[in-house]
Enzyme design. Structure first.
Site, PDB file in Angstrom:
ATOM      1  N   GLY A   1       0.825  -1.216   0.000  1.00 57.92           N
ATOM      2  CA  GLY A   1       0.000   0.000   0.000  1.00 57.92           C
ATOM      3  C   GLY A   1       0.849   1.251   0.000  1.00 57.92           C
ATOM      4  O   GLY A   1       0.474   2.267   0.594  1.00 57.92           O
ATOM      5  N   ALA A   2       1.998   1.189  -0.691  1.00 58.15           N
ATOM      6  CA  ALA A   2       2.955   2.304  -0.640  1.00 58.15           C
ATOM      7  C   ALA A   2       2.727   3.323  -1.760  1.00 58.15           C
ATOM      8  O   ALA A   2       3.544   4.199  -1.981  1.00 58.15           O
ATOM      9  CB  ALA A   2       4.388   1.774  -0.687  1.00 58.15           C
TER      10      ALA A   2
ATOM     11  N   ASP B   1      -2.872  -7.370  -5.383  1.00 61.61           N
ATOM     12  CA  ASP B   1      -3.896  -7.306  -4.341  1.00 61.61           C
ATOM     13  C   ASP B   1      -3.436  -8.226  -3.216  1.00 61.61           C
ATOM     14  O   ASP B   1      -3.408  -9.450  -3.369  1.00 61.61           O
ATOM     15  CB  ASP B   1      -5.236  -7.778  -4.926  1.00 61.61           C
ATOM     16  CG  ASP B   1      -6.351  -7.783  -3.892  1.00 61.61           C
ATOM     17  OD1 ASP B   1      -6.063  -7.602  -2.686  1.00 61.61           O
ATOM     18  OD2 ASP B   1      -7.511  -7.978  -4.296  1.00 61.61           O
TER      19      ASP B   1
ATOM     20  N   ASN C   1       1.432  -2.412   5.435  1.00 60.47           N
ATOM     21  CA  ASN C   1       0.765  -1.125   5.638  1.00 60.47           C
ATOM     22  C   ASN C   1      -0.600  -1.043   4.946  1.00 60.47           C
ATOM     23  O   ASN C   1      -1.492  -0.357   5.439  1.00 60.47           O
ATOM     24  CB  ASN C   1       1.688  -0.011   5.107  1.00 60.47           C
ATOM     25  CG  ASN C   1       0.936   1.283   4.880  1.00 60.47           C
ATOM     26  OD1 ASN C   1       0.679   2.042   5.817  1.00 60.47           O
ATOM     27  ND2 ASN C   1       0.542   1.545   3.634  1.00 60.47           N
TER      28      ASN C   1
ATOM     29  N   SER D   1      -3.717   0.214  14.118  1.00 64.32           N
ATOM     30  CA  SER D   1      -4.439   1.476  14.302  1.00 64.32           C
ATOM     31  C   SER D   1      -4.720   1.684  15.785  1.00 64.32           C
ATOM     32  O   SER D   1      -4.799   0.726  16.565  1.00 64.32           O
ATOM     33  CB  SER D   1      -5.767   1.416  13.546  1.00 64.32           C
ATOM     34  OG  SER D   1      -6.596   2.492  13.931  1.00 64.32           O
TER      35      SER D   1
ATOM     36  N   TYR E   1     -13.454  -2.910  10.785  1.00 63.96           N
ATOM     37  CA  TYR E   1     -12.096  -2.342  10.797  1.00 63.96           C
ATOM     38  C   TYR E   1     -11.424  -2.611  12.150  1.00 63.96           C
ATOM     39  O   TYR E   1     -10.289  -3.096  12.216  1.00 63.96           O
ATOM     40  CB  TYR E   1     -12.186  -0.836  10.527  1.00 63.96           C
ATOM     41  CG  TYR E   1     -10.856  -0.118  10.488  1.00 63.96           C
ATOM     42  CD1 TYR E   1     -10.051  -0.166   9.358  1.00 63.96           C
ATOM     43  CD2 TYR E   1     -10.407   0.633  11.576  1.00 63.96           C
ATOM     44  CE1 TYR E   1      -8.837   0.515   9.318  1.00 63.96           C
ATOM     45  CE2 TYR E   1      -9.196   1.306  11.546  1.00 63.96           C
ATOM     46  CZ  TYR E   1      -8.416   1.249  10.416  1.00 63.96           C
ATOM     47  OH  TYR E   1      -7.212   1.916  10.382  1.00 63.96           O
TER      48      TYR E   1
ATOM     49  N   ALA F   1     -12.087  -4.905  14.418  1.00 60.53           N
ATOM     50  CA  ALA F   1     -11.805  -6.330  14.642  1.00 60.53           C
ATOM     51  C   ALA F   1     -10.592  -6.777  13.824  1.00 60.53           C
ATOM     52  O   ALA F   1      -9.742  -7.536  14.317  1.00 60.53           O
ATOM     53  CB  ALA F   1     -13.031  -7.165  14.286  1.00 60.53           C
ATOM     54  N   ALA F   2     -10.501  -6.301  12.595  1.00 53.59           N
ATOM     55  CA  ALA F   2      -9.371  -6.695  11.740  1.00 53.59           C
ATOM     56  C   ALA F   2      -8.047  -6.187  12.325  1.00 53.59           C
ATOM     57  O   ALA F   2      -7.035  -6.896  12.330  1.00 53.59           O
ATOM     58  CB  ALA F   2      -9.565  -6.156  10.322  1.00 53.59           C
ATOM     59  N   LYS F   3      -8.068  -4.952  12.862  1.00 55.20           N
ATOM     60  CA  LYS F   3      -6.828  -4.384  13.398  1.00 55.20           C
ATOM     61  C   LYS F   3      -6.428  -5.069  14.716  1.00 55.20           C
ATOM     62  O   LYS F   3      -5.247  -5.265  14.986  1.00 55.20           O
ATOM     63  CB  LYS F   3      -6.968  -2.867  13.572  1.00 55.20           C
ATOM     64  CG  LYS F   3      -7.090  -2.104  12.239  1.00 55.20           C
ATOM     65  CD  LYS F   3      -5.837  -2.241  11.364  1.00 55.20           C
ATOM     66  CE  LYS F   3      -5.846  -1.284  10.176  1.00 55.20           C
ATOM     67  NZ  LYS F   3      -4.639  -1.404   9.332  1.00 55.20           N
TER      68      LYS F   3
HETATM   69  P1  NAD Z   1      -4.440   5.300   2.137  1.00 55.02           P
HETATM   70  O1  NAD Z   1      -5.797   4.895   1.684  1.00 55.02           O
HETATM   71  O2  NAD Z   1      -3.938   6.672   1.819  1.00 55.02           O
HETATM   72  O3  NAD Z   1      -3.368   4.251   1.580  1.00 55.02           O
HETATM   73  C1  NAD Z   1      -3.611   2.891   1.570  1.00 55.02           C
HETATM   74  C2  NAD Z   1      -3.004   2.301   0.316  1.00 55.02           C
HETATM   75  O4  NAD Z   1      -3.245   0.894   0.326  1.00 55.02           O
HETATM   76  C3  NAD Z   1      -3.663   2.862  -0.963  1.00 55.02           C
HETATM   77  O5  NAD Z   1      -2.651   3.323  -1.853  1.00 55.02           O
HETATM   78  C4  NAD Z   1      -4.420   1.668  -1.533  1.00 55.02           C
HETATM   79  O6  NAD Z   1      -4.481   1.638  -2.947  1.00 55.02           O
HETATM   80  C5  NAD Z   1      -3.619   0.496  -0.968  1.00 55.02           C
HETATM   81  N1  NAD Z   1      -4.417  -0.725  -0.898  1.00 55.02           N
HETATM   82  C6  NAD Z   1      -5.714  -0.864  -0.511  1.00 55.02           C
HETATM   83  N2  NAD Z   1      -6.108  -2.135  -0.618  1.00 55.02           N
HETATM   84  C7  NAD Z   1      -5.043  -2.836  -1.095  1.00 55.02           C
HETATM   85  C8  NAD Z   1      -4.838  -4.188  -1.455  1.00 55.02           C
HETATM   86  N3  NAD Z   1      -5.836  -5.082  -1.345  1.00 55.02           N
HETATM   87  N4  NAD Z   1      -3.618  -4.574  -1.909  1.00 55.02           N
HETATM   88  C9  NAD Z   1      -2.617  -3.659  -2.035  1.00 55.02           C
HETATM   89  N5  NAD Z   1      -2.763  -2.353  -1.726  1.00 55.02           N
HETATM   90  C10 NAD Z   1      -3.954  -1.941  -1.275  1.00 55.02           C
HETATM   91  O7  NAD Z   1      -4.402   5.010   3.702  1.00 55.02           O
HETATM   92  P2  NAD Z   1      -3.430   5.534   4.867  1.00 55.02           P
HETATM   93  O8  NAD Z   1      -4.203   6.516   5.664  1.00 55.02           O
HETATM   94  O9  NAD Z   1      -2.093   5.896   4.333  1.00 55.02           O
HETATM   95  O10 NAD Z   1      -3.352   4.215   5.751  1.00 55.02           O
HETATM   96  C11 NAD Z   1      -2.257   3.296   5.710  1.00 55.02           C
HETATM   97  C12 NAD Z   1      -2.428   2.298   6.847  1.00 55.02           C
HETATM   98  O11 NAD Z   1      -2.478   3.001   8.094  1.00 55.02           O
HETATM   99  C13 NAD Z   1      -3.719   1.494   6.773  1.00 55.02           C
HETATM  100  O12 NAD Z   1      -3.485   0.166   7.177  1.00 55.02           O
HETATM  101  C14 NAD Z   1      -4.649   2.197   7.752  1.00 55.02           C
HETATM  102  O13 NAD Z   1      -5.633   1.339   8.285  1.00 55.02           O
HETATM  103  C15 NAD Z   1      -3.642   2.625   8.813  1.00 55.02           C
HETATM  104  N6  NAD Z   1      -4.101   3.761   9.632  1.00 55.02           N
HETATM  105  C16 NAD Z   1      -4.328   4.989   9.079  1.00 55.02           C
HETATM  106  C17 NAD Z   1      -4.756   6.042   9.897  1.00 55.02           C
HETATM  107  C18 NAD Z   1      -5.008   7.426   9.374  1.00 55.02           C
HETATM  108  O14 NAD Z   1      -5.511   8.266  10.148  1.00 55.02           O
HETATM  109  N7  NAD Z   1      -4.678   7.757   8.124  1.00 55.02           N
HETATM  110  C19 NAD Z   1      -4.965   5.814  11.273  1.00 55.02           C
HETATM  111  C20 NAD Z   1      -4.750   4.549  11.787  1.00 55.02           C
HETATM  112  C21 NAD Z   1      -4.298   3.537  10.961  1.00 55.02           C
END
Ligand code: NAD
Length: 267
Positions: A12-13, A62, A89, A142, A156, A158-160
């Site tokens: 997810g980078a 995916d 991530n 999270s 969400y 439960a998964a985390k």
């Molecule tokens: P984001 O949506 O900006 O980035 C997530 C990325 O993951 C996206 O580029 C997306 O295309 C990719 N992705 C989604 N499903 C995928 C899959 N099946 N396979 C491969 N890639 C996939 O989200 P973010 O805010 O940068 O969050 C990143 C991580 O941090 C997540 O796990 C999120 O739950 C966690 N998080 C975020 C926050 C926040 O406030 N932003 C808070 C707590 C936790």
């Protein structure tokens, strides 16, 4: 540089926190395999990274699909020989829907990406780390995994929580192989996506709930990820590190307001 010649797979980078982690690990000398579901955004991250003279590659996959993960890891190994660091991530936010109304498909999807996706990547990468006798796994959970998600649903949360449980087991199982497994729990993190979807008023309101008085930045999370991916954290494993500006300490929501919002979203 502390990660010189290390190879890191960051899922997810293509955006947000994952992109910031990829950039920080690359700055520390690692070669990065940039994974994302969205091929274009993965390529964009690599284009930014390549400005830093490193050797990186984008792989669309995916993570919820074990076969796609297997092919991704094989492609990465073909190019870089191994994978030393895995940052799980990629994640999707659940909707703020009451459990009674939550479509089972939404539950399955949240589990498939947020939990099974990390499991798939760990299964594919662990044998490589075991061969080297060195490895770092950093799982991005999270603040929701400390109590419950304020904005997301039970799927969400439960998964985390599941991701934290998986990490504890892995830390225990892999310690004798020289592999550290840790979790980062971000608090409210202001990614470009979050910024584009929220009003200034909402952002001010959230910042006021954070004792350190500002949103977490993707770079704050990236700094913690670099630490856990380095040998500075050699004796740290099985730990859940909150990067939330003290948000958890101060968590006190207006129960009636929150419940009303959830009920309205569900309806
Ligand atoms: P984001 O949506 O900006 O980035 C997530 C990325 O993951 C996206 O580029 C997306 O295309 C990719 N992705 C989604 N499903 C995928 C899959 N099946 N396979 C491969 N890639 C996939 O989200 P973010 O805010 O940068 O969050 C990143 C991580 O941090 C997540 O796990 C999120 O739950 C966690 N998080 C975020 C926050 C926040 O406030 N932003 C808070 C707590 C936790």
């Amino acid at each position: 540089m502390e990660l010189e010649n290390k190879v890191a797979l960051v899922t997810g980078a293509g955006s947000g926190i994952g992109q910031a982690i990829a950039l920080r690990l690359a700055e520390a000398g690692a070669h990065i395999i940039v994974n994302d579901l969205d091929a274009q955004s993965a390529k964009k991250t690599v284009a930014i990274l390549n400005g830093q003279d490193a050797c990186n590659m984008a792989i669309q996959a995916d993570i919820s699909d074990p076969e796609a993960v297997g092919s991704m890891v094989a492609e990465g190994v073909k190019r870089f020989k191994t994978i030393d660091i895995l940052v799980n991530n990629a994640g999707i936010g659940g909707a703020s829907i009451m459990v009674a109304d939550l479509p089972p498909e939404a539950w399955d999807q949240a589990m498939a990406v947020n939990l099974k996706g990390a499991f798939n990547c760990c299964q594919a990468v662990i044998p490589l780390m075991q061969q080297c006798g060195w490895g770092k796994i950093v799982n991005i959970a999270s603040l929701a995994a400390s109590r419950m998600s304020k904005l997301g649903g039970a799927d969400y949360t439960a998964a985390k929580y599941g991701l934290v449980g998986l990490s504890h087991h892995l830390a225990f199982e892999l310690a004798t192989h020289g592999i550290n497994v840790n979790v980062i729990c971000p608090g409210a993190t202001l990614t470009p996506l979050v910024e584009s979807k929220t009003t200034e008023g909402f952002r001010t309101e959230v910042a006021a709930q954070i004792p350190l008085n500002r949103w977490v930045t993707p770079e704050d999370i990236a700094e913690a990820a670099l630490f856990l991916a380095s040998d500075r954290a050699a004796m740290i494993t099985g730990v859940v590190l909150g990067v939330d500006g003290g948000q958890l300490l101060g968590i006190a929501s207006d129960y009636k307001e929150d419940l009303k919002r959830r009920t309205e979203t569900s309806a």
